[in-house]
Design a protein around this motif. Structure first.
Motif, PDB file in Angstrom:
ATOM      1  N   LEU A 241       0.817  -1.209   0.000  1.00 41.93           N
ATOM      2  CA  LEU A 241       0.000   0.000   0.000  1.00 41.93           C
ATOM      3  C   LEU A 241       0.853   1.262   0.000  1.00 41.93           C
ATOM      4  O   LEU A 241       0.508   2.265  -0.635  1.00 41.93           O
ATOM      5  N   ARG A 242       1.995   1.216   0.712  1.00 45.17           N
ATOM      6  CA  ARG A 242       2.775   2.435   0.888  1.00 45.17           C
ATOM      7  C   ARG A 242       4.198   2.058   1.321  1.00 45.17           C
ATOM      8  O   ARG A 242       4.382   1.111   2.079  1.00 45.17           O
ATOM      9  N   ILE A 243       5.159   2.839   0.817  1.00 46.59           N
ATOM     10  CA  ILE A 243       6.552   2.695   1.249  1.00 46.59           C
ATOM     11  C   ILE A 243       6.888   3.867   2.161  1.00 46.59           C
ATOM     12  O   ILE A 243       6.600   5.026   1.837  1.00 46.59           O
ATOM     13  N   ASN A 244       7.470   3.578   3.317  1.00 51.31           N
ATOM     14  CA  ASN A 244       7.934   4.611   4.250  1.00 51.31           C
ATOM     15  C   ASN A 244       9.435   4.448   4.395  1.00 51.31           C
ATOM     16  O   ASN A 244       9.905   3.585   5.145  1.00 51.31           O
ATOM     17  N   PHE A 245      10.183   5.229   3.643  1.00 50.41           N
ATOM     18  CA  PHE A 245      11.631   5.042   3.629  1.00 50.41           C
ATOM     19  C   PHE A 245      12.309   6.405   3.575  1.00 50.41           C
ATOM     20  O   PHE A 245      12.214   7.123   2.569  1.00 50.41           O
ATOM     21  N   ASN A 246      12.968   6.766   4.659  1.00 49.52           N
ATOM     22  CA  ASN A 246      13.660   8.049   4.698  1.00 49.52           C
ATOM     23  C   ASN A 246      14.697   8.000   5.818  1.00 49.52           C
ATOM     24  O   ASN A 246      14.356   8.117   6.993  1.00 49.52           O
ATOM     25  N   ASN A 247      15.956   7.800   5.433  1.00 50.31           N
ATOM     26  CA  ASN A 247      16.994   7.662   6.452  1.00 50.31           C
ATOM     27  C   ASN A 247      17.268   8.967   7.182  1.00 50.31           C
ATOM     28  O   ASN A 247      17.846   8.957   8.269  1.00 50.31           O
ATOM     29  N   ALA A 248      16.862  10.111   6.588  1.00 48.39           N
ATOM     30  CA  ALA A 248      17.070  11.399   7.256  1.00 48.39           C
ATOM     31  C   ALA A 248      16.120  11.580   8.422  1.00 48.39           C
ATOM     32  O   ALA A 248      16.425  12.325   9.363  1.00 48.39           O
ATOM     33  N   THR A 249      14.974  10.941   8.366  1.00 46.17           N
ATOM     34  CA  THR A 249      13.989  11.128   9.437  1.00 46.17           C
ATOM     35  C   THR A 249      13.669   9.823  10.178  1.00 46.17           C
ATOM     36  O   THR A 249      12.829   9.841  11.088  1.00 46.17           O
ATOM     37  N   ARG A 250      14.298   8.709   9.799  1.00 42.77           N
ATOM     38  CA  ARG A 250      14.133   7.493  10.617  1.00 42.77           C
ATOM     39  C   ARG A 250      14.872   7.732  11.921  1.00 42.77           C
ATOM     40  O   ARG A 250      16.027   8.115  11.930  1.00 42.77           O
ATOM     41  N   ASP A 251      14.179   7.521  13.011  1.00 43.32           N
ATOM     42  CA  ASP A 251      14.702   7.920  14.320  1.00 43.32           C
ATOM     43  C   ASP A 251      15.989   7.168  14.655  1.00 43.32           C
ATOM     44  O   ASP A 251      16.137   5.991  14.310  1.00 43.32           O
ATOM     45  N   SER A 252      16.889   7.864  15.328  1.00 43.71           N
ATOM     46  CA  SER A 252      18.126   7.207  15.773  1.00 43.71           C
ATOM     47  C   SER A 252      17.850   6.201  16.881  1.00 43.71           C
ATOM     48  O   SER A 252      18.672   5.336  17.166  1.00 43.71           O
ATOM     49  N   VAL A 253      16.703   6.325  17.516  1.00 39.60           N
ATOM     50  CA  VAL A 253      16.290   5.342  18.525  1.00 39.60           C
ATOM     51  C   VAL A 253      15.517   4.233  17.819  1.00 39.60           C
ATOM     52  O   VAL A 253      14.507   4.497  17.157  1.00 39.60           O
ATOM     53  N   LEU A 254      16.010   3.000  17.934  1.00 43.60           N
ATOM     54  CA  LEU A 254      15.310   1.858  17.341  1.00 43.60           C
ATOM     55  C   LEU A 254      14.604   1.122  18.464  1.00 43.60           C
ATOM     56  O   LEU A 254      15.215   0.370  19.228  1.00 43.60           O
ATOM     57  N   ASP A 255      13.327   1.374  18.571  1.00 48.21           N
ATOM     58  CA  ASP A 255      12.534   0.897  19.699  1.00 48.21           C
ATOM     59  C   ASP A 255      12.010  -0.509  19.408  1.00 48.21           C
ATOM     60  O   ASP A 255      10.826  -0.711  19.136  1.00 48.21           O
ATOM     61  N   LEU A 256      12.939  -1.478  19.464  1.00 45.18           N
ATOM     62  CA  LEU A 256      12.572  -2.865  19.167  1.00 45.18           C
ATOM     63  C   LEU A 256      13.149  -3.791  20.237  1.00 45.18           C
ATOM     64  O   LEU A 256      14.192  -3.487  20.829  1.00 45.18           O
ATOM     65  N   PRO A 257      12.508  -4.931  20.456  1.00 44.65           N
ATOM     66  CA  PRO A 257      13.137  -5.947  21.304  1.00 44.65           C
ATOM     67  C   PRO A 257      14.485  -6.338  20.695  1.00 44.65           C
ATOM     68  O   PRO A 257      14.631  -6.368  19.472  1.00 44.65           O
ATOM     69  N   VAL A 258      15.441  -6.629  21.537  1.00 42.42           N
ATOM     70  CA  VAL A 258      16.810  -6.807  21.066  1.00 42.42           C
ATOM     71  C   VAL A 258      16.915  -7.923  20.027  1.00 42.42           C
ATOM     72  O   VAL A 258      17.721  -7.841  19.089  1.00 42.42           O
ATOM     73  N   ASP A 259      16.072  -8.937  20.149  1.00 42.20           N
ATOM     74  CA  ASP A 259      16.185 -10.048  19.197  1.00 42.20           C
ATOM     75  C   ASP A 259      15.605  -9.702  17.818  1.00 42.20           C
ATOM     76  O   ASP A 259      15.700 -10.494  16.888  1.00 42.20           O
ATOM     77  N   ARG A 260      15.020  -8.520  17.677  1.00 39.41           N
ATOM     78  CA  ARG A 260      14.482  -8.121  16.371  1.00 39.41           C
ATOM     79  C   ARG A 260      15.369  -7.095  15.667  1.00 39.41           C
ATOM     80  O   ARG A 260      15.111  -6.728  14.532  1.00 39.41           O
ATOM     81  N   VAL A 261      16.381  -6.625  16.369  1.00 41.26           N
ATOM     82  CA  VAL A 261      17.232  -5.574  15.812  1.00 41.26           C
ATOM     83  C   VAL A 261      18.015  -6.087  14.608  1.00 41.26           C
ATOM     84  O   VAL A 261      17.970  -5.498  13.515  1.00 41.26           O
ATOM     85  N   GLN A 262      18.735  -7.182  14.768  1.00 46.10           N
ATOM     86  CA  GLN A 262      19.538  -7.708  13.653  1.00 46.10           C
ATOM     87  C   GLN A 262      18.665  -8.106  12.468  1.00 46.10           C
ATOM     88  O   GLN A 262      18.981  -7.755  11.317  1.00 46.10           O
ATOM     89  N   PRO A 263      17.556  -8.819  12.683  1.00 47.83           N
ATOM     90  CA  PRO A 263      16.700  -9.139  11.526  1.00 47.83           C
ATOM     91  C   PRO A 263      16.172  -7.887  10.814  1.00 47.83           C
ATOM     92  O   PRO A 263      16.061  -7.873   9.578  1.00 47.83           O
ATOM     93  N   PHE A 264      15.870  -6.842  11.584  1.00 51.83           N
ATOM     94  CA  PHE A 264      15.378  -5.629  10.932  1.00 51.83           C
ATOM     95  C   PHE A 264      16.450  -5.016  10.039  1.00 51.83           C
ATOM     96  O   PHE A 264      16.200  -4.676   8.885  1.00 51.83           O
TER      97      PHE A 264
END
Ligand SMILES: [Fe+2]
Length: 341
Positions: A241-264
Motif C-alpha cells: 500500500l505504501r513505502i515509508n523510507f527516509n533515512n534522514a527522518t528514521r529515528d536514531s532510537v530503534l525501539d525494538l526488542p533486542v532479538d528483532r534488531v539484527q533481523p530488521f
C-alpha cells in the motif's frame, strides 16, 4: 432546559407538539423528511425509488489496484501543463497515468512560481504541512531539511514522520542548476515485490516491524513529529500500500526488542540493495517549466549534489496533495469524459 431539535429530541417544547399535531395522514412531507413524525411511514415509491435515486455504479477502490510496475526501462509519461488545466480529457489522461504508473512529467508550465498551486486547484485543494502550503526547494542558510541544501539526497519517500504521509507530490522547476541536481527515482512497489519474491523473510520483517520516524524544526510553524510505521505497508490482502523510507527522518532510537534488531537491519539492507540496482533506477533532469508529478506513497526519489549558476540559485517549488482528493477528481473526470467511473 431547552432540548436541541432533531430526530432524537424528546423535548416537550412547542416544536415537539407542533410536530405531533402535524403527524396526521394529511402530511405531505417528502419521503426524505426527518422531522420525527413521519418515521415508520411506508415508502411511497419502494424499490423503484431506491433504484432511481440510489448509487448504482461501483466506484473503483483507492489506491491499490490498477498499478503497472516498472524498472529502468520506463519511459516517463508526459503531458502538457496548460492542456491538463483547460481540457478534461488531458487531465483524465494525466491523473490516470499518475495512478497507474506513479509518475507523469508535465511540460510547458513556464518559469513563474505558482504552477503547482494551480495544478492542486485543478484537482481540488493542496495539502498544508509544516513546510507551508507550497515550499521552495533552494539552498538556504540554516537549512532545516537536507532538501534545502545543495548536497546529495539519498533515495527516500517524503514525510514518513507524518502518520498520514502525503500521497502525491508536484515539483516545478523554476530555475535549474548549472551542474548536477539530477534526480533518480525507483518504483518502490516494484522493488517491494522483488524483495517479496527473492527474500520473503526480509519482506515479512519490513511489513511487520514498526520503527520510529521523527522530524523537528520551524518552518510554517514549529513542529516536533513522531510516527511509528513499517517500512513496507501492506493492506489486509497483503498488497503493498505504501513505502515509508527516509533515512534522514528514521529515528536514531530503534525501539525494538533486542532479538528483532539484527533481523530488521538485515531486511532493510536487503531492500536497499534492491532499490539501489541500476536496473531499477530511472535518472531524470528537470528544465525550467517542467513539473514532475508523482506518487509519494510509491516512488522513492533522490537528488545528486549540484552547483547553481552565479546569481541564479537552483529553485524548485513543491506542493503535496492526498490521494483521496486526486482519486475524487479522477472519478469525476471519468464520468464527464467517458460517462463512467
Ligand atoms: Fe523528497
Amino acid at each position: 432546559m431547552r432540548s436541541s431539535p432533531g430526530p432524537f429530541s424528546s423535548s416537550s417544547s412547542s416544536s415537539s407538539s407542533s410536530s405531533s399535531s402535524s403527524s396526521s395522514s394529511s402530511c405531505d412531507a417528502p419521503s426524505s423528511c426527518f422531522c420525527g413524525s413521519h418515521w415508520g411511514r411506508k415508502p411511497r415509491s419502494g424499490a423503484s425509488w431506491l433504484q432511481s435515486s440510489g448509487r448504482m455504479m461501483q466506484y473503483s477502490p483507492c489506491p491499490v489496484a490498477e498499478r503497472s510496475h516498472w524498472d529502468a526501462t520506463l519511459r516517463v509519461p508526459t503531458g502538457d501543463f496548460h492542456a491538463v488545466l483547460r481540457d478534461d480529457e488531458a487531465a483524465l489522461d494525466w491523473l490516470s497515468a499518475l495512478r497507474r504508473v506513479g509518475v507523469v512529467h508535465l511540460k510547458g508550465a513556464g518559469p513563474e512560481p505558482g504552477a503547482v498551486a494551480r495544478l492542486a486547484e485543478r484537482i481540488g485543494y493542496l495539502r498544508l504541512t509544516f513546510y507551508g502550503p507550497t515550499w521552495q526547494v533552494q539552498d538556504k542558510p540554516l537549512a532545516n531539511n537536507v532538501a534545502y541544501t545543495s548536497g546529495k539526497i539519498s533515495l527516500h519517500t517524503d514525510y514518513p514522520a507524518l502518520h498520514a504521509a502525503p500521497g502525491v507530490q508536484f515539483l516545478h522547476c523554476i530555475s535549474s542548476a548549472e551542474e548536477g541536481g539530477e534526480s533518480e527515482m525507483v518504483d518502490g512497489f516494484h522493488a517491494a515485490e522483488r524483495l517479496r519474491r527473492d527474500d520473503p523473510e526480509a519482506f515479512g520483517t519490513l511489513a511487520s516491524v514498526q520503527v520510529d520516524f521523527t522530524d523537528m524544526g520551524t518552518d510554517y510553524c514549529d513542529f516536533l513529529l513522531q510516527a511509528k510505521k513499517s517500512v513496507i505497508e501492506v493492506d489486509a490482502e497483503g498488497r503493498v500500500l505504501r513505502i515509508n523510507f527516509n533515512n534522514a527522518t528514521r529515528d536514531s532510537v530503534l525501539d525494538l526488542p533486542v532479538d528483532r534488531v539484527q533481523p530488521f537491519y538485515r531486511a532493510l539492507r536487503a531492500f536497499v540493495d534492491v532499490l539501489s540496482r541500476p536496473e531499477n533506477t530511472v535518472t531524470y533532469g528537470l528544465a525550467p517549466g517542467d513539473v514532475l508529478t508523482f506518487d509519494n506513497w510509491r516512488l522513492l526519489h533522490s537528488r545528486r549534489p549540484y552547483r547553481s549558476r552565479p546569481g541564479q540559485p537552483r529553485h524548485l517549488e513543491g506542493v503535496y496533495l492526498d490521494w483521496d482528493e486526486v482519486m475524487s477528481r479522477l472519478r469525476i473526470l471519468r464520468q464527464s469524459v467517458r460517462g463512467n467511473a
